[in-house]
Scaffold this motif. Structure first.
Motif, PDB file in Angstrom:
ATOM      1  N   LEU A 264      -7.620  -0.151  -5.714  1.00 47.68           N
ATOM      2  CA  LEU A 264      -7.635   1.064  -4.737  1.00 47.68           C
ATOM      3  C   LEU A 264      -6.990   2.082  -5.358  1.00 47.68           C
ATOM      4  N   SER A 265      -7.652   3.286  -4.920  1.00 44.28           N
ATOM      5  CA  SER A 265      -7.232   4.523  -5.217  1.00 44.28           C
ATOM      6  C   SER A 265      -6.120   5.027  -4.433  1.00 44.28           C
ATOM      7  N   ALA A 266      -5.506   5.861  -4.959  1.00 41.11           N
ATOM      8  CA  ALA A 266      -4.184   6.418  -4.327  1.00 41.11           C
ATOM      9  C   ALA A 266      -4.570   6.803  -2.856  1.00 41.11           C
ATOM     10  N   GLU A 267      -5.573   7.569  -2.641  1.00 38.14           N
ATOM     11  CA  GLU A 267      -5.991   7.743  -1.340  1.00 38.14           C
ATOM     12  C   GLU A 267      -6.066   6.548  -0.413  1.00 38.14           C
ATOM     13  N   LEU A 268      -6.681   5.723  -0.956  1.00 34.98           N
ATOM     14  CA  LEU A 268      -7.231   4.390  -0.207  1.00 34.98           C
ATOM     15  C   LEU A 268      -5.977   3.803   0.314  1.00 34.98           C
ATOM     16  N   LEU A 269      -4.857   3.653  -0.654  1.00 37.58           N
ATOM     17  CA  LEU A 269      -3.593   2.930  -0.559  1.00 37.58           C
ATOM     18  C   LEU A 269      -2.939   3.880   0.606  1.00 37.58           C
ATOM     19  N   GLU A 270      -2.827   5.091   0.546  1.00 39.43           N
ATOM     20  CA  GLU A 270      -2.353   5.813   1.719  1.00 39.43           C
ATOM     21  C   GLU A 270      -3.266   5.664   3.136  1.00 39.43           C
ATOM     22  N   TYR A 271      -4.338   5.572   3.122  1.00 40.38           N
ATOM     23  CA  TYR A 271      -5.188   5.687   4.054  1.00 40.38           C
ATOM     24  C   TYR A 271      -4.846   4.209   4.803  1.00 40.38           C
ATOM     25  N   THR A 272      -4.840   3.135   4.054  1.00 48.01           N
ATOM     26  CA  THR A 272      -4.513   1.841   4.712  1.00 48.01           C
ATOM     27  C   THR A 272      -3.169   1.851   5.111  1.00 48.01           C
ATOM     28  N   ALA A 273      -2.130   2.154   4.424  1.00 47.15           N
ATOM     29  CA  ALA A 273      -0.656   2.157   4.951  1.00 47.15           C
ATOM     30  C   ALA A 273      -0.633   2.876   6.147  1.00 47.15           C
ATOM     31  N   ASP A 274      -1.183   4.080   6.267  1.00 44.96           N
ATOM     32  CA  ASP A 274      -1.003   4.676   7.499  1.00 44.96           C
ATOM     33  C   ASP A 274      -1.638   3.846   8.709  1.00 44.96           C
ATOM     34  N   TYR A 275      -2.786   3.334   8.584  1.00 46.21           N
ATOM     35  CA  TYR A 275      -3.301   2.621   9.710  1.00 46.21           C
ATOM     36  C   TYR A 275      -2.401   1.279  10.015  1.00 46.21           C
ATOM     37  N   LEU A 276      -2.022   0.753   8.985  1.00 45.02           N
ATOM     38  CA  LEU A 276      -1.205  -0.760   9.262  1.00 45.02           C
ATOM     39  C   LEU A 276       0.054  -0.089   9.833  1.00 45.02           C
ATOM     40  N   ASN A 277       0.605   1.040   9.573  1.00 42.69           N
ATOM     41  CA  ASN A 277       1.925   1.405  10.345  1.00 42.69           C
ATOM     42  C   ASN A 277       1.760   1.685  11.803  1.00 42.69           C
ATOM     43  N   SER A 278       0.461   2.194  12.048  1.00 48.92           N
ATOM     44  CA  SER A 278       0.204   2.249  13.530  1.00 48.92           C
ATOM     45  C   SER A 278      -0.213   1.001  14.303  1.00 48.92           C
ATOM     46  N   ASN A 279       0.118  -0.137  13.561  1.00 48.23           N
ATOM     47  CA  ASN A 279       0.017  -1.609  14.204  1.00 48.23           C
ATOM     48  C   ASN A 279      -1.451  -1.800  14.433  1.00 48.23           C
TER      49      ASN A 279
ATOM     50  N   PHE B 171       1.003  -1.182  -0.155  1.00 48.82           N
ATOM     51  CA  PHE B 171       0.203   0.018   0.109  1.00 48.82           C
ATOM     52  C   PHE B 171       0.866   1.294   0.046  1.00 48.82           C
ATOM     53  N   GLU B 172       2.045   1.288   0.311  1.00 46.48           N
ATOM     54  CA  GLU B 172       2.907   2.445   0.537  1.00 46.48           C
ATOM     55  C   GLU B 172       3.458   2.847  -0.880  1.00 46.48           C
ATOM     56  N   ASP B 173       3.626   1.810  -1.687  1.00 52.92           N
ATOM     57  CA  ASP B 173       4.501   2.055  -2.838  1.00 52.92           C
ATOM     58  C   ASP B 173       3.104   2.062  -4.044  1.00 52.92           C
ATOM     59  N   GLU B 174       2.538   3.410  -4.430  1.00 48.19           N
ATOM     60  CA  GLU B 174       1.424   3.228  -5.425  1.00 48.19           C
ATOM     61  C   GLU B 174       2.051   2.678  -6.907  1.00 48.19           C
ATOM     62  N   LYS B 175       3.207   3.111  -7.439  1.00 50.70           N
ATOM     63  CA  LYS B 175       3.847   2.563  -8.673  1.00 50.70           C
ATOM     64  C   LYS B 175       3.690   0.980  -8.724  1.00 50.70           C
ATOM     65  N   PHE B 176       4.161   0.326  -7.459  1.00 51.38           N
ATOM     66  CA  PHE B 176       4.352  -0.842  -7.358  1.00 51.38           C
ATOM     67  C   PHE B 176       3.022  -1.496  -7.229  1.00 51.38           C
ATOM     68  N   PHE B 177       2.280  -1.021  -6.526  1.00 55.02           N
ATOM     69  CA  PHE B 177       0.691  -1.455  -6.530  1.00 55.02           C
ATOM     70  C   PHE B 177       0.191  -1.397  -7.919  1.00 55.02           C
ATOM     71  N   ARG B 178       0.010  -0.440  -8.503  1.00 57.29           N
ATOM     72  CA  ARG B 178      -0.362  -0.367  -9.878  1.00 57.29           C
ATOM     73  C   ARG B 178       0.362  -1.393 -10.875  1.00 57.29           C
ATOM     74  N   ARG B 179       1.576  -1.636 -10.778  1.00 53.88           N
ATOM     75  CA  ARG B 179       2.237  -2.767 -11.617  1.00 53.88           C
ATOM     76  C   ARG B 179       1.600  -3.986 -11.154  1.00 53.88           C
ATOM     77  N   LEU B 180       1.518  -4.257 -10.023  1.00 53.65           N
ATOM     78  CA  LEU B 180       0.794  -5.893  -9.356  1.00 53.65           C
ATOM     79  C   LEU B 180      -0.574  -5.689 -10.264  1.00 53.65           C
ATOM     80  N   SER B 181      -1.331  -4.356 -10.230  1.00 56.19           N
ATOM     81  CA  SER B 181      -2.763  -4.708 -10.352  1.00 56.19           C
ATOM     82  C   SER B 181      -3.098  -4.727 -12.118  1.00 56.19           C
TER      83      SER B 181
END
Length: 757
Positions: free
Chosen positions: A479-494, A462-472
């Motif tokens: 997932l949108s760019a906003e949703l990727l960032e939203y998820t990464a922030d939450y996961l980084n807070s454990n 979720f942190e690397d949007e380009k990487f995610f787009r390549r996989l998708s």
């Protein structure tokens, strides 16, 4: 059909004889229990006298003590078996049997009187079967046939004949209350009596009232993945539990026990609700879990997980116009989609085919193994193993290659130490310490090189949007760019949203090769309509050698935000298992009037066959404001209790609404039980419960709190409203203020009774 006095006397005499035999058996078993205690005392005394009190280490002494221990284990096993037999006999003494069929065999032209009960009973003198277990093949005729031609199957043989008599009994505390001859009908007297009773805080067994279509599912032994679509109140969960009891009975000789069966259910409250059924059927409870509970055991405790009910409560509490609601709705939908599973699979393929962390490994300036050889081991030699197991094997390989190098290095170090100016210390000890330090540094480097942190890998997605787009594959459905960032922030807070749990378990399990539990041989998935495609893939891999019973109702898919798998999709997932879809279209729970309103809530009718049991029309009550609504609940709870309603539920939309209402009512109504989380326990009496925790439960009377237009707006809540309405057995009251939800606004007076308060 009423029976004459002679028949009554014959049946009463037989019942008394059976009860006398059972009483004698109980006395004999209790005597065996007393003898067991004496035997244990004797074994212990003998062990004390005939073995050494302090072991000298001699082999013969150890063997002798082991023999005594094994003897005690055998006695304990026999004791436990006797205890279980006594429990069954005591249950039988209360109600030895509930049915009889007289069957004439075509092959022998002989008639047999077949009495059917919870458990079998054999006359030890004549070896005649006095009572057949309801699960025995011959007992199936009671559930499947009316008078006339009938058959049952035994060891691949079909036994044919004619049913000449079908009789049902009501026996309570060893006394015959009533009996009558009948055929299996949907509205027969005993079934009607059972359905008209009040609900309790525990689900009961339905052995006496199993219907033909239910029996077919219970006794199916040929289908490895049996998928059941059942209307609300069709007895899905009861059938699943009776099916477990049946399989345990039929496959006992094949080694199937309660330890080999698992149930995935909606929540812990429901687990508690069904916990008496299997013991009542003479079987031990099986392993009961929820998907969340399984996830919690699989994910380290430092990561805080959201439950599905917290997710539901959050979505039901938010304004649909808020940005947060829309973002979360998209998060839930996108992460439960097949497209997102494709992203995960692409990620796994990448990790399977390419690992970037390798470099040359040297020890004492000697090349142990090159980067190229490490890559060859990973990509070719160990290719059939999951990535993390490959890396573990690589660590083992490096350790193996190091062994012949450590001896020569130790000699070098000893020479260096000896040549040093100071020789006041132990040369070998110091040299070994130096070698240990060098190996420790190398192993730390090796560990760092071959360690995969699955949680960090998941966050990277979720942190690397380009990487995610390549996989998708740059598809628009991910997932949108906003949703990727939203998820990464939450996961980084454990912390992990519920919609992220299944994807993470899938990634972690596939990388580690841990999605497999070998000893589970049968799995029941209840409320199957709530599981996503990804969750089914996980469960299928988790229980690789199991058979499945999958039960649900598409009309009760209350989590409308998730891409749940329909039964066609589930059938495709389990296609190699020979998946079969069966339907239960008859509803036995609610009165006809409650059923009719529930069907009205659905956009299209589907459950065509309600039980023919009449009651009062559901009540729609328009209250002026919230205070009046609370006052009406207070008044109505008193009325319902006085009318003999033993279990009453006030169903609210959210946990917060439940807490507010409970706070208002508990001053005067001390008996109200507040249920707002899975840790709560359902008790008899009155409860206040949020809609998402009420699923699977049933109550004598249900009050749906605040079904106003602004509370239940949107088509996505239609199935939720249907599910709430179908919790009621006898009485349904729906409260609103101003305007009722559009889901009920077209209910005419032939369906409901309107009232203002």
């Amino acid at each position: 059909m009423e029976l004459n006095e002679k028949e009554w006397q014959i049946e009463t005499k037989r019942l008394n004889e059976i009860c006398d035999k059972i009483t004698t058996l109980i006395k004999d078993k209790n005597k065996s229990m007393d003898e067991y205690k004496e035997d244990v005392i004797e074994i212990r005394r003998s062990m004390w006298e005939n073995t050494a009190h302090v072991l000298s280490g001699e082999f013969d002494e150890s063997v002798e003590i082991l023999q005594y221990i094994n003897l005690m284990k055998q006695e304990e096993k026999s004791h436990q078996h006797t205890k279980e037999q006594i429990k069954k006999l005591e249950k039988m003494l209360d109600t030895p049997y509930f049915a009889r069929i007289d069957f004439v065999y075509d092959e022998y032209d002989e008639q047999e009187k077949i009495y059917i009960g919870m458990f079998s009973l054999i006359d030890n003198d004549t070896m005649d079967i006095l009572i057949y277990d309801w699960r025995a093949p011959i007992s199936s005729m009671f559930y499947e046939y009316e008078m006339g031609e009938a058959a049952f199957h035994v060891q691949e043989r079909t036994i044919k004949g004619n049913v000449k008599l079908k009789r049902q009994y009501n026996i309570v505390k060893s006394k015959l209350v009533y009996m009558f001859d009948s055929s299996i009908k949907i509205d027969d007297e005993i079934l009607q009596e059972i359905l008209s009773k009040n609900a309790d805080d525990k689900m009961k067994n339905i052995v006496i009232s199993i219907q033909k279509e239910q029996n077919k599912i219970i006794r199916d032994e040929d289908t490895r993945a049996l998928i059941v679509q059942g209307a609300a109140g069709s007895g899905k969960t009861s059938i699943a539990l009776h099916r477990i009891a049946y399989l345990l009975y039929r496959q006992k000789d094949e080694g199937l026990s309660s330890k080999n069966v698992a149930i995935f259910s909606p929540n812990q409250i429901f687990n508690d609700y069904i916990s008496d059924v299997l013991p009542d059927l003479g079987e031990e409870n099986v392993h009961q879990t929820t998907f969340y509970e399984y996830a919690r055991s699989y994910i380290i405790p430092e990561i805080k997980l959201e439950s599905v009910h917290d997710q539901m409560d959050y979505m039901l509490s938010q304004s649909k116009d808020s940005h947060e609601y829309k973002l979360r709705k998209r998060s839930i939908a996108d992460k439960s989609s097949m497209e997102f599973l494709g992203v995960l699979d692409n990620y796994l393929n990448l990790l399977n085919e390419h690992y970037e962390g390798f470099e040359d490994i040297r020890f004492n300036r000697t090349l142990v193994i090159s980067k190229g050889d490490l890559e060859k081991l990973y990509n070719y030699d160990y290719k059939n193993f999951p990535p993390i197991k490959r890396l573990q094997k690589i660590r083992d390989r490096v350790e193996y290659l190091l062994r012949p190098l450590t001896g020569p290095r130790l000699k070098q170090l000893m020479k260096q130490v000896e040549d040093a100016e100071e020789q006041e210390f132990n040369v070998k000890q110091v040299s070994r310490g130096l070698l240990h330090g060098e190996l420790k540094n190398l192993r730390m480097k090796l560990e760092s090189m071959t360690e995969i942190n699955t949680y960090k890998l998941f966050i990277r997605l979720f942190e690397d949007e380009k990487f995610f787009r390549r996989l998708s594959g740059n598809t628009n459905n991910t997932l949108s760019a906003e949703l990727l960032e939203y998820t990464a922030d939450y996961l980084n807070s454990n912390r992990m949203y519920y919609e992220d749990i299944a994807p993470y378990i899938y990634l972690k399990g596939m990388l580690e090769g841990t999605l497999h539990i070998a000893d589970i041989r049968h799995v029941v998935i209840d409320e199957a309509q709530d599981y996503s495609y990804l969750q089914y893939q996980i469960i299928k891999r988790l229980f690789k050698y199991a058979s499945f019973t999958i039960l649900g109702d598409v009309n009760q898919a209350i989590n409308s935000y998730t891409h749940t798998a329909d039964y066609t999709t589930v059938s495709e997932i389990f296609s190699e298992y020979g998946a079969n879809i069966m339907k239960l279209e008859k509803s036995y729970r609610s009165t006809r009037e409650i059923w009719q309103l529930s069907e009205h809530v659905l956009s299209s009718s589907s459950n065509k066959q309600p039980i023919n049991r009449s009651g009062e029309k559901p009540l729609l009550v328009d209250t002026e404001n919230n205070d009046k609504m609370k006052k009406y609940v207070h008044q109505k709870l008193h009325e319902l209790s006085e009318q003999g309603m033993k279990s009453i539920a006030v169903i609210c939309k959210t946990a917060k609404q439940c807490e507010d209402l409970h706070h208002n009512l508990k001053k005067d109504l001390k008996f109200i039980n507040l249920i707002t989380s899975e840790s709560s326990r359902l008790t008899s009496g009155t409860c206040i419960i949020p809609c998402y925790l009420a699923k699977g439960l049933e109550f004598d009377a249900v009050i749906i709190y605040d079904a106003s237009r602004d509370s239940y707006e949107g088509e996505e809540l239609r199935k939720l409203m249907y599910t709430m309405c179908t919790r009621a057995l006898h009485k349904l009251i729906i409260l609103y203020r101003g305007a009722v939800t559009h889901l009920l606004e077209n209910a005419t007076e032939d369906l409901v009774e309107y009232k203002r308060y």
